[in-house]
Scaffold this motif. Structure first.
Motif, PDB file in Angstrom:
ATOM      1  N   THR A  95       0.836  -1.200   0.000  1.00  0.00           N
ATOM      2  CA  THR A  95       0.000   0.000   0.000  1.00  0.00           C
ATOM      3  C   THR A  95       0.869   1.247   0.000  1.00  0.00           C
ATOM      4  N   VAL A  96       0.466   2.233  -0.796  1.00  0.00           N
ATOM      5  CA  VAL A  96       1.143   3.525  -0.829  1.00  0.00           C
ATOM      6  C   VAL A  96       0.106   4.616  -0.586  1.00  0.00           C
ATOM      7  N   ALA A  97       0.223   5.314   0.535  1.00  0.00           N
ATOM      8  CA  ALA A  97      -0.657   6.448   0.829  1.00  0.00           C
ATOM      9  C   ALA A  97      -0.133   7.673   0.101  1.00  0.00           C
ATOM     10  N   VAL A  98      -1.044   8.458  -0.446  1.00  0.00           N
ATOM     11  CA  VAL A  98      -0.660   9.617  -1.255  1.00  0.00           C
ATOM     12  C   VAL A  98      -0.917  10.901  -0.477  1.00  0.00           C
ATOM     13  N   ASN A  99       0.143  11.671  -0.267  1.00  0.00           N
ATOM     14  CA  ASN A  99       0.046  12.978   0.371  1.00  0.00           C
ATOM     15  C   ASN A  99       0.426  14.057  -0.637  1.00  0.00           C
ATOM     16  N   VAL A 100      -0.127  15.250  -0.443  1.00  0.00           N
ATOM     17  CA  VAL A 100       0.151  16.357  -1.356  1.00  0.00           C
ATOM     18  C   VAL A 100       0.575  17.574  -0.548  1.00  0.00           C
ATOM     19  N   PHE A 101       1.651  18.213  -0.974  1.00  0.00           N
ATOM     20  CA  PHE A 101       2.163  19.404  -0.312  1.00  0.00           C
ATOM     21  C   PHE A 101       2.391  20.506  -1.335  1.00  0.00           C
ATOM     22  N   THR A 102       2.335  21.738  -0.876  1.00  0.00           N
ATOM     23  CA  THR A 102       2.842  22.853  -1.669  1.00  0.00           C
ATOM     24  C   THR A 102       4.180  23.256  -1.064  1.00  0.00           C
ATOM     25  N   GLU A 103       5.053  23.759  -1.910  1.00  0.00           N
ATOM     26  CA  GLU A 103       6.365  24.195  -1.417  1.00  0.00           C
ATOM     27  C   GLU A 103       6.705  25.536  -2.041  1.00  0.00           C
ATOM     28  N   ARG A 104       6.987  26.500  -1.192  1.00  0.00           N
ATOM     29  CA  ARG A 104       7.369  27.829  -1.664  1.00  0.00           C
ATOM     30  C   ARG A 104       8.514  28.337  -0.785  1.00  0.00           C
ATOM     31  N   ASP A 105       9.593  28.762  -1.426  1.00  0.00           N
ATOM     32  CA  ASP A 105      10.765  29.262  -0.706  1.00  0.00           C
ATOM     33  C   ASP A 105      11.250  28.259   0.337  1.00  0.00           C
ATOM     34  N   GLY A 106      11.181  26.996  -0.015  1.00  0.00           N
ATOM     35  CA  GLY A 106      11.678  25.964   0.875  1.00  0.00           C
ATOM     36  C   GLY A 106      10.753  25.580   2.003  1.00  0.00           C
ATOM     37  N   VAL A 107       9.578  26.231   2.076  1.00  0.00           N
ATOM     38  CA  VAL A 107       8.616  25.939   3.138  1.00  0.00           C
ATOM     39  C   VAL A 107       7.513  25.046   2.582  1.00  0.00           C
ATOM     40  N   ARG A 108       7.309  23.913   3.193  1.00  0.00           N
ATOM     41  CA  ARG A 108       6.337  22.931   2.722  1.00  0.00           C
ATOM     42  C   ARG A 108       5.082  22.979   3.590  1.00  0.00           C
ATOM     43  N   LYS A 109       3.911  22.968   2.922  1.00  0.00           N
ATOM     44  CA  LYS A 109       2.645  23.008   3.641  1.00  0.00           C
ATOM     45  C   LYS A 109       1.699  21.929   3.120  1.00  0.00           C
ATOM     46  N   VAL A 110       0.939  21.343   4.040  1.00  0.00           N
ATOM     47  CA  VAL A 110      -0.112  20.401   3.657  1.00  0.00           C
ATOM     48  C   VAL A 110      -1.267  21.193   3.070  1.00  0.00           C
ATOM     49  N   VAL A 111      -1.874  20.681   2.018  1.00  0.00           N
ATOM     50  CA  VAL A 111      -2.997  21.367   1.382  1.00  0.00           C
ATOM     51  C   VAL A 111      -4.215  20.453   1.389  1.00  0.00           C
ATOM     52  N   SER A 112      -5.400  21.057   1.282  1.00  0.00           N
ATOM     53  CA  SER A 112      -6.640  20.272   1.307  1.00  0.00           C
ATOM     54  C   SER A 112      -7.285  20.228  -0.065  1.00  0.00           C
ATOM     55  N   HIS A 113      -7.711  21.405  -0.551  1.00  0.00           N
ATOM     56  CA  HIS A 113      -8.388  21.467  -1.846  1.00  0.00           C
ATOM     57  C   HIS A 113      -7.480  20.913  -2.946  1.00  0.00           C
ATOM     58  N   PHE A 114      -6.228  21.368  -2.975  1.00  0.00           N
ATOM     59  CA  PHE A 114      -5.311  20.921  -4.018  1.00  0.00           C
ATOM     60  C   PHE A 114      -4.953  19.446  -3.850  1.00  0.00           C
ATOM     61  N   ALA A 115      -5.028  18.950  -2.610  1.00  0.00           N
ATOM     62  CA  ALA A 115      -4.761  17.528  -2.399  1.00  0.00           C
ATOM     63  C   ALA A 115      -5.816  16.689  -3.100  1.00  0.00           C
ATOM     64  N   LYS A 116      -7.081  17.050  -2.951  1.00  0.00           N
ATOM     65  CA  LYS A 116      -8.150  16.316  -3.624  1.00  0.00           C
ATOM     66  C   LYS A 116      -7.962  16.364  -5.132  1.00  0.00           C
ATOM     67  N   HIS A 117      -7.690  17.565  -5.639  1.00  0.00           N
ATOM     68  CA  HIS A 117      -7.517  17.723  -7.090  1.00  0.00           C
ATOM     69  C   HIS A 117      -6.328  16.898  -7.590  1.00  0.00           C
ATOM     70  N   THR A 118      -5.218  16.960  -6.873  1.00  0.00           N
ATOM     71  CA  THR A 118      -4.014  16.265  -7.318  1.00  0.00           C
ATOM     72  C   THR A 118      -4.179  14.754  -7.213  1.00  0.00           C
ATOM     73  N   ARG A 119      -4.850  14.279  -6.184  1.00  0.00           N
ATOM     74  CA  ARG A 119      -5.110  12.841  -6.087  1.00  0.00           C
ATOM     75  C   ARG A 119      -5.987  12.371  -7.259  1.00  0.00           C
ATOM     76  N   GLY A 120      -6.948  13.197  -7.642  1.00  0.00           N
ATOM     77  CA  GLY A 120      -7.747  12.866  -8.809  1.00  0.00           C
ATOM     78  C   GLY A 120      -6.918  12.852 -10.077  1.00  0.00           C
ATOM     79  N   GLU A 121      -6.011  13.829 -10.205  1.00  0.00           N
ATOM     80  CA  GLU A 121      -5.117  13.860 -11.366  1.00  0.00           C
ATOM     81  C   GLU A 121      -4.184  12.652 -11.383  1.00  0.00           C
ATOM     82  N   LEU A 122      -3.707  12.257 -10.200  1.00  0.00           N
ATOM     83  CA  LEU A 122      -2.842  11.079 -10.132  1.00  0.00           C
ATOM     84  C   LEU A 122      -3.599   9.837 -10.578  1.00  0.00           C
TER      85      LEU A 122
END
Length: 254
Positions: free
Chosen positions: A180-207
């Motif tokens: 099993t591989v769980a899929v997480n989605v983060f945004t990264e800007r200037d080296g700072v990584r953040k968990v996202v919600s809306h974009f996580a759903k969209h990106t999981r659908g794209e994956l």
């Protein structure tokens, strides 16, 4: 490869069609439990405080009312009932017939009402979150956990499971961590990584769409999954343990 998805909160009811036939659903071992949950849901949905018990607002009164007559409501394939950010990004309707057949075979939606359904299974629109507790059954994630393990584990043996579920639905069934591989989605800007919600759903659908529409064999190992995902995104694969699934981190950068 199997792709595990959460349902959408909102559903699109079909205009017409025969009602659901439990005998036709995937994982028929769950049918007794499905009937039990449906009956408990119908009872709660007919009560004066139904909206409060189901954790929804007044604008959803018609959806809650539909819960009282699900056995008679029109049913349609799950891929047309579930809508929203993730399923829009998956884009089933724009796939070729061959790709749709792959999706029908690979996608499993974990559900508070049905336990789990295949993407082509015919179901009615309903309103019920896995986070809800129903009288006599308790919290649905706890209710479904042993039942899903018993019913589904045999069907998933030998498959790589790409787990795109939210934490609420992941709590209802823990598949074999080694496969099993769980899929997480983060945004990264200037080296700072953040968990996202809306974009996580969209990106999981794209994956999910990418895995179902790309050429070549479906991934069979976590490493092959990471390689396939890297065709579109910056990714990290975090190895799992004996008790914890592997993790695929997708990094969205500006």
């Amino acid at each position: 490869m199997l792709i595990l998805l959460p349902p959408s909160e909102g559903k699109t009811p079909p205009d017409a069609g025969a009602p659901v036939d439990l005998a036709e659903l995937s994982f028929p071992e769950l049918n007794a439990a499905r009937q039990e949950v449906a009956e408990a849901l119908a009872t709660v949905s007919g009560q004066d405080d139904a909206l409060k018990q189901l954790g929804v607002g007044a604008t959803l009164v018609h959806e809650v009312s539909r819960n009282t007559r699900l056995a008679h409501e029109p049913a349609a394939p799950a891929h047309s009932i579930y809508t929203g950010v993730l399923f829009d990004a998956l884009g089933y309707q724009s796939m070729t017939a061959t790709q749709q057949r792959k999706a029908d075979a690979a996608v499993v939606v974990v559900s508070g009402l049905w336990g789990a359904v295949g993407f082509a299974d015919r179901i009615p629109a309903y309103r019920l979150s896995m986070s809800i507790g129903l009288p006599g059954l308790g919290k649905l994630a706890s209710y479904w956990k042993p039942k899903l393990a018993e019913a589904i584990n045999g069907h998933t043996e030998g498959h790589l499971m790409v787990d795109c579920r939210s934490s609420t639905y992941a709590a209802a069934w823990v598949p074999d961590p080694a496969h099993t591989v769980a899929v997480n989605v983060f945004t990264e800007r200037d080296g700072v990584r953040k968990v996202v919600s809306h974009f996580a759903k969209h990106t999981r659908g794209e994956l999910a769409r990418h895995l179902l529409t790309r050429r070549g064999k479906a991934p069979e190992t976590p490493a092959q999954l990471a390689k396939a995902a890297a065709e579109k995104w910056v990714v990290e694969l975090v190895p799992g343990t004996a008790r914890k699934a592997h993790t695929l981190n997708i990094i969205l950068t500006d």
